[in-house]
Motif scaffolding. Structure first.
Motif, PDB file in Angstrom:
ATOM      1  N   ARG A 151     -22.101  84.407  -4.567  1.00 14.98           N
ATOM      2  CA  ARG A 151     -20.665  84.461  -4.863  1.00 14.98           C
ATOM      3  C   ARG A 151     -20.415  85.621  -5.445  1.00 14.98           C
ATOM      4  O   ARG A 151     -19.173  85.860  -5.796  1.00 14.98           O
ATOM      5  CB  ARG A 151     -20.490  83.283  -6.002  1.00 14.98           C
ATOM      6  CG  ARG A 151     -20.731  81.898  -5.224  1.00 14.98           C
ATOM      7  CD  ARG A 151     -20.770  80.861  -6.482  1.00 14.98           C
ATOM      8  NE  ARG A 151     -19.262  80.763  -6.888  1.00 14.98           N
ATOM      9  CZ  ARG A 151     -19.073  81.243  -8.133  1.00 14.98           C
ATOM     10  NH1 ARG A 151     -19.877  81.636  -9.060  1.00 14.98           N
ATOM     11  NH2 ARG A 151     -17.596  80.961  -8.410  1.00 14.98           N
TER      12      ARG A 151
ATOM     13  N   TYR B  25     -20.983  77.519 -12.823  1.00 17.91           N
ATOM     14  CA  TYR B  25     -21.809  78.061 -11.918  1.00 17.91           C
ATOM     15  C   TYR B  25     -22.988  78.854 -12.540  1.00 17.91           C
ATOM     16  O   TYR B  25     -23.914  78.862 -12.033  1.00 17.91           O
ATOM     17  CB  TYR B  25     -20.865  78.896 -10.787  1.00 17.91           C
ATOM     18  CG  TYR B  25     -20.121  78.253  -9.602  1.00 17.91           C
ATOM     19  CD1 TYR B  25     -20.667  77.777  -8.537  1.00 17.91           C
ATOM     20  CD2 TYR B  25     -18.947  77.779  -9.949  1.00 17.91           C
ATOM     21  CE1 TYR B  25     -20.271  77.101  -7.504  1.00 17.91           C
ATOM     22  CE2 TYR B  25     -18.227  76.972  -8.890  1.00 17.91           C
ATOM     23  CZ  TYR B  25     -18.758  76.845  -7.629  1.00 17.91           C
ATOM     24  OH  TYR B  25     -17.997  76.087  -6.547  1.00 17.91           O
TER      25      TYR B  25
ATOM     26  N   LYS C 122     -16.018  71.237  -4.744  1.00 18.06           N
ATOM     27  CA  LYS C 122     -15.526  72.364  -3.972  1.00 18.06           C
ATOM     28  C   LYS C 122     -14.830  71.491  -2.589  1.00 18.06           C
ATOM     29  O   LYS C 122     -13.986  71.765  -2.347  1.00 18.06           O
ATOM     30  CB  LYS C 122     -16.438  73.222  -3.496  1.00 18.06           C
ATOM     31  CG  LYS C 122     -15.696  74.603  -2.951  1.00 18.06           C
ATOM     32  CD  LYS C 122     -16.468  75.772  -2.712  1.00 18.06           C
ATOM     33  CE  LYS C 122     -16.025  77.036  -2.246  1.00 18.06           C
ATOM     34  NZ  LYS C 122     -15.090  77.552  -3.281  1.00 18.06           N
TER      35      LYS C 122
ATOM     36  N   LYS D  54     -11.680  70.042  -6.049  1.00 14.78           N
ATOM     37  CA  LYS D  54     -11.861  70.127  -7.401  1.00 14.78           C
ATOM     38  C   LYS D  54     -12.909  71.542  -7.795  1.00 14.78           C
ATOM     39  O   LYS D  54     -13.841  71.065  -7.994  1.00 14.78           O
ATOM     40  CB  LYS D  54     -12.159  69.159  -7.958  1.00 14.78           C
ATOM     41  CG  LYS D  54     -11.917  69.021  -9.679  1.00 14.78           C
ATOM     42  CD  LYS D  54     -12.363  67.630 -10.178  1.00 14.78           C
ATOM     43  CE  LYS D  54     -11.979  67.472 -11.478  1.00 14.78           C
ATOM     44  NZ  LYS D  54     -10.692  67.608 -12.225  1.00 14.78           N
ATOM     45  N   GLU D  55     -12.281  72.775  -7.516  1.00 10.56           N
ATOM     46  CA  GLU D  55     -13.232  73.670  -7.904  1.00 10.56           C
ATOM     47  C   GLU D  55     -14.028  73.839  -9.420  1.00 10.56           C
ATOM     48  O   GLU D  55     -13.036  73.601 -10.412  1.00 10.56           O
ATOM     49  CB  GLU D  55     -12.476  74.965  -7.754  1.00 10.56           C
ATOM     50  CG  GLU D  55     -13.552  76.277  -7.889  1.00 10.56           C
ATOM     51  CD  GLU D  55     -14.541  76.492  -6.847  1.00 10.56           C
ATOM     52  OE1 GLU D  55     -15.670  76.860  -7.084  1.00 10.56           O
ATOM     53  OE2 GLU D  55     -14.209  76.414  -5.446  1.00 10.56           O
TER      54      GLU D  55
ATOM     55  N   LEU E  28     -21.723  70.856  -7.507  1.00  9.98           N
ATOM     56  CA  LEU E  28     -20.761  71.853  -7.374  1.00  9.98           C
ATOM     57  C   LEU E  28     -20.097  72.198  -5.893  1.00  9.98           C
ATOM     58  O   LEU E  28     -18.955  72.171  -6.030  1.00  9.98           O
ATOM     59  CB  LEU E  28     -21.589  73.469  -7.926  1.00  9.98           C
ATOM     60  CG  LEU E  28     -21.918  73.631  -9.107  1.00  9.98           C
ATOM     61  CD1 LEU E  28     -22.897  74.723  -9.604  1.00  9.98           C
ATOM     62  CD2 LEU E  28     -20.672  73.677 -10.199  1.00  9.98           C
ATOM     63  N   TRP E  29     -20.885  71.696  -4.909  1.00  7.56           N
ATOM     64  CA  TRP E  29     -20.390  72.062  -3.818  1.00  7.56           C
ATOM     65  C   TRP E  29     -19.542  70.695  -3.479  1.00  7.56           C
ATOM     66  O   TRP E  29     -18.547  70.711  -2.682  1.00  7.56           O
ATOM     67  CB  TRP E  29     -21.657  72.333  -2.657  1.00  7.56           C
ATOM     68  CG  TRP E  29     -22.598  73.622  -3.128  1.00  7.56           C
ATOM     69  CD1 TRP E  29     -23.750  73.438  -3.140  1.00  7.56           C
ATOM     70  CD2 TRP E  29     -21.896  74.810  -3.445  1.00  7.56           C
ATOM     71  NE1 TRP E  29     -24.321  74.828  -3.368  1.00  7.56           N
ATOM     72  CE2 TRP E  29     -23.322  75.466  -3.587  1.00  7.56           C
ATOM     73  CE3 TRP E  29     -20.850  75.452  -3.402  1.00  7.56           C
ATOM     74  CZ2 TRP E  29     -23.180  76.825  -3.970  1.00  7.56           C
ATOM     75  CZ3 TRP E  29     -20.734  76.921  -3.950  1.00  7.56           C
ATOM     76  CH2 TRP E  29     -22.045  77.562  -3.776  1.00  7.56           C
TER      77      TRP E  29
ATOM     78  N   GLU F 112     -17.299  65.441 -11.219  1.00  5.72           N
ATOM     79  CA  GLU F 112     -17.559  66.276 -12.425  1.00  5.72           C
ATOM     80  C   GLU F 112     -18.330  65.854 -13.320  1.00  5.72           C
ATOM     81  O   GLU F 112     -19.132  66.575 -14.092  1.00  5.72           O
ATOM     82  CB  GLU F 112     -16.015  66.494 -13.127  1.00  5.72           C
ATOM     83  CG  GLU F 112     -15.903  67.518 -13.959  1.00  5.72           C
ATOM     84  CD  GLU F 112     -14.342  67.583 -14.763  1.00  5.72           C
ATOM     85  OE1 GLU F 112     -13.739  68.544 -14.598  1.00  5.72           O
ATOM     86  OE2 GLU F 112     -13.864  66.283 -14.914  1.00  5.72           O
TER      87      GLU F 112
END
Length: 501
Positions: free
Chosen positions: A401, A379, A368, A372-373, A364-365, A345
């Motif tokens: 997405r 995004y 995921k 922890k989305e 980001l990935w 993060e």
């Protein structure tokens, strides 16, 4: 804040208190016991001769000796209640011919709670033996005679002693010794005394002393903070770095944690996360300063940034990112997998502030994968950064997405996409994004439409831009977002003007 127990003060079971002659400071702020006890004390810094009790039955004489003064909250009735045992205890403790615990044990039944509090106050005065006050408190703890008021009194006295040591610029070893003594006698305030000492160094303008103090604490390994990564400052290193951040010294906080780690000391794991937050803040402040600089250059107030300075700017940013990556590696190595999410993060925030789209997308990935989305807005921000640099593959992955998004979310994502294209100067791509929004039945924001049209119009003389401009005008006109328009084009070869409606 964690107590000293929570912070894991370590000391040998065989440790015995030496008779430290700490000079207790002027107790600037009155310490008042709650009104129900009717006792309030003020310590004053008088220079007078040693304490001698000549007439124990006369409390008025005790009242003016040395540096103790009991104020008007102590009534004449209270004075009459002071027993001979109180004065005998003071006299015996002053002689130091026997252990304080033995004296107090012998007189236990003859001393009231108020009298015991006043014994503590007396031996905490300027020039008195603070060791004796600590011994008295230790005995009170063993006898279960420390109530909330007595604890508050002793904590206030100890904080005053620490402040005095700091103001006199005594060795940090003396300050740490005093804290260890406090822990040994069972003084457990409802806050971290380590953090209190750091704050006192800052309040007295001795920040270098705070750094030396933290180094000494880590060197002795007297603190083993349990870091959970859920918002607590965690321990001495993290708290000191946090104090630096509060004052806006982000780069100083980063270098502090890295220096302590590379010096062979063991900062608490959460301090790495604090330092990573400082990296994010420093990158953000640096980016804002850079935008202002470019604005001044565009306005002609300063010269354009030359190649050499551009190189220095990029190096500074790269060095900050390298520091952040190093801190993240330490956090995961020492904190384990439970820190993965929060580390990624912070790395994401770092790369966003630095405008590193591909690195940000990777985080980001990574988030995921560890469960922890990231928030949908993050995004979109990363998508805009990638669009500004026309990172085609990353854009394609992020836009994919949209298939499971609501109409409102799709509009927001495509708006970020076209704004990223505009920022990077990719106007034709921005026009395509705008057209895609219209194809999906979404209404682009007015400012977005204007920005794309103006960008195309400025480049209308370039090959291929006329068609793009006309096509976009037609699409906007068909959806009643603009009125009819005329485009005049001059073909130089044929000396012919063409009007397109």
């Amino acid at each position: 804040m964690a107590s000293l127990t929570d912070l894991g003060f370590a000391y040998s079971p065989s440790f015995t208190l030496e008779r430290y002659k700490f000079l207790a400071p002027l107790f600037h702020n009155s310490f008042s016991i709650k009104p129900s006890s009717r006792i309030s004390t003020r310590i004053k810094n008088h220079q007078s001769t040693s304490f001698i009790v000549t007439k124990p039955s006369k409390f008025r004489e005790f009242r003016v000796f040395r540096s103790v003064e009991l104020d008007q909250f102590l009534t004449s009735d209270d004075e009459d209640e002071m027993s001979e045992g109180f004065f005998e205890a003071i006299e015996e403790l002053e002689r130091m011919t026997r252990e304080p615990a033995d004296i107090l044990e012998e007189m236990n039944d003859r001393l009231s709670a108020r009298e015991l509090q006043l014994v503590l106050v007396y031996f905490s005065q300027e020039g008195r033996d603070s060791w004796c006050a600590l011994e008295v408190f230790e005995w009170l703890k063993k006898e279960n005679r420390v109530d909330k008021e007595t604890m508050e009194l002793m904590v206030s006295l100890m904080c005053s002693w620490v402040r005095k040591l700091i103001e006199e610029e005594r060795e940090v070893g003396d300050v740490v010794d005093l804290l260890v003594d406090m822990d040994c006698v069972g003084l457990k305030p409802g806050f971290s005394m380590i953090e209190k000492v750091i704050s006192l160094y800052f309040e007295t303008g001795k920040k270098e002393g705070a750094v030396s103090f933290v180094k000494e604490v880590l060197r002795r390994e007297i603190v083993n903070a349990e870091d959970d990564g859920k918002g607590q400052k965690g321990g001495p290193t993290g708290y000191l770095a946090w104090k630096m951040m509060v004052e806006g010294n982000y780069h100083e906080a980063i270098k502090l944690v890295i220096h302590l780690k590379e010096s062979g000391l063991k900062p608490e794991v959460y301090s790495y996360l604090i330092a990573m937050t400082a990296v994010v803040k420093e990158l953000n402040e640096f980016a804002k300063a850079l935008r202002r600089l470019k604005g001044y250059a565009r306005a002609g107030l300063i010269a354009e940034i030359d190649v050499e300075n551009v190189g220095l700017i990029e190096k500074y940013q790269s060095d900050l990112l390298a520091d952040g990556a190093r801190l993240s590696s330490w956090a995961i190595q020492e904190g384990g997998s439970s820190f993965n999410g929060v580390v990624h993060e912070r790395l994401l925030a770092m790369y966003i502030c630095a405008g590193r789209g591909l690195d940000a997308e990777r985080q980001l990935w990574e988030m995921k994968l560890v469960g922890k989305e990231a928030d949908a807005d993050l995004y979109d921000i990363v998508l805009a950064i990638c669009a500004s640099k026309k990172e085609t593959s990353a854009i394609s992955r992020l836009v994919s997405r949209m298939e499971v998004m609501s109409s409102l979310r799709k509009k927001k994502t495509l708006s970020w996409l076209l704004r990223g294209y505009i920022k990077g100067g990719h106007i034709n791509d921005a026009a395509e994004a705008l057209t895609k929004m219209l194809d999906l039945g979404l209404c682009p924001e007015y400012l977005d439409r204007v920005a794309v049209l103006q960008g195309l119009r400025k480049r209308i003389q370039q090959p291929g831009n006329v068609e793009a401009y006309i096509n976009l005008c037609k699409r906007l006109s068909d959806t009643n977002l603009i009125g009819p328009c005329l485009v005049y084009q001059y073909i130089k070869k044929y000396k012919l003007w063409i009007v397109i409606k």
